[in-house]
Motif scaffolding. Sequence first.
Motif, mmCIF file in Angstrom:
data_model
loop_
_atom_site.group_PDB
_atom_site.id
_atom_site.type_symbol
_atom_site.label_atom_id
_atom_site.label_comp_id
_atom_site.label_asym_id
_atom_site.label_seq_id
_atom_site.Cartn_x
_atom_site.Cartn_y
_atom_site.Cartn_z
ATOM 1 N N THR A 111 65.516 33.790 71.367
ATOM 2 C CA THR A 111 66.910 34.153 71.658
ATOM 3 C C THR A 111 67.221 35.584 71.201
ATOM 4 O OG1 THR A 111 67.582 33.126 69.570
ATOM 5 C CG2 THR A 111 67.745 31.779 71.568
ATOM 6 N N LEU A 112 66.412 36.113 70.309
ATOM 7 C CA LEU A 112 66.626 37.496 69.862
ATOM 8 C C LEU A 112 66.518 38.483 71.023
ATOM 9 C CD1 LEU A 112 64.631 37.701 66.480
ATOM 10 C CD2 LEU A 112 67.107 37.903 66.782
ATOM 11 N N LEU A 113 65.650 38.184 71.986
ATOM 12 C CA LEU A 113 65.468 39.090 73.116
ATOM 13 C C LEU A 113 66.733 39.146 73.976
ATOM 14 C CD1 LEU A 113 62.515 38.285 72.193
ATOM 15 C CD2 LEU A 113 61.814 38.907 74.500
ATOM 16 N N ALA A 114 67.331 37.974 74.179
ATOM 17 C CA ALA A 114 68.567 37.933 74.957
ATOM 18 C C ALA A 114 69.692 38.647 74.219
ATOM 19 C CB ALA A 114 68.945 36.485 75.242
ATOM 20 N N GLN A 115 69.741 38.473 72.905
ATOM 21 C CA GLN A 115 70.773 39.137 72.119
ATOM 22 C C GLN A 115 70.641 40.653 72.218
ATOM 23 O OE1 GLN A 115 70.584 37.613 68.101
ATOM 24 N NE2 GLN A 115 70.726 35.480 68.791
ATOM 25 N N ARG A 116 69.418 41.141 72.136
ATOM 26 C CA ARG A 116 69.214 42.589 72.205
ATOM 27 C C ARG A 116 69.507 43.128 73.611
ATOM 28 N NH1 ARG A 116 67.101 46.563 69.173
ATOM 29 N NH2 ARG A 116 66.218 48.359 70.246
ATOM 30 N N ARG A 117 69.137 42.357 74.605
ATOM 31 C CA ARG A 117 69.341 42.788 75.992
ATOM 32 C C ARG A 117 70.806 42.706 76.398
ATOM 33 N NH1 ARG A 117 68.679 40.095 81.216
ATOM 34 N NH2 ARG A 117 68.102 41.664 82.762
#
Length: 257
Positions: A111-117
Amino acid sequence: MPTNRRAASRVAILLVLLIVGMLAAAIHFKKNSDALWQIVSEKCVPHQQSRGEPGPCQRVDLPHRYAMLKDLHGPLQYLLIPLDRITGIESPQLLQPAAPNYFALAWHERTLLAQRRGSPVDDWALSLAINAQYGRTQNQLHIHLSCLRPDVRQQLDHLTPQLTAQWQSTTLRKHRYWLRALTPAELTQQSAFIRLADERPEARTEMGKYGLALAELGDGRLVMMAIERNWLLLNSGSAEELQDHACQLIPPIKKAA
């Protein structure tokens, strides 16, 4: 004459192995191989404990003994790094029953990737990877959480119907891999490292030879992908080769704030 040719061939093979080994060692030590450990142990953990803020890491999970750090390469790549000193996949600590299930923890952190994106990222585009002992540059265990290569995604989609709980051989990125399907529940129930050692006995005593990756299949299952180092084939056991840190599988990424 044939005997001389065979002898010459053996010498040539030994020379190739020596050169490849030297190159691998040079790559292995060209950087500060303790850099990740120093970041986590000297910065992230102390900052979390003293200020409740894990910078430069994005997360420090003290109960589960790991940190998440944004990698310098790629817009979305993160690294899961244990808070304990564990050199890599070859460490006997990973085969202890009480060891944290690092692969499951890393997959949970996607989910970190979605948060950063700033918008959702399809699991179909993601992957985890850890490199073999001489296929890495850092001597602190770290799992790469990043995107999957488009060509590997296409190949996995084609293979999905025939993948089962039995390990089977295939070629990915011109290297031989062993693939095994599993459910998300099975990923959380048993460490991927222990599963590899238990189900492929030849790996148990030589875990350092292996790289390991994980991705989602089109039917909702997951697939483990194990590669064994083979110097003769110029294969260092780097499962990270299956990843695309530029993330071509997802639309253009919004610039992080």
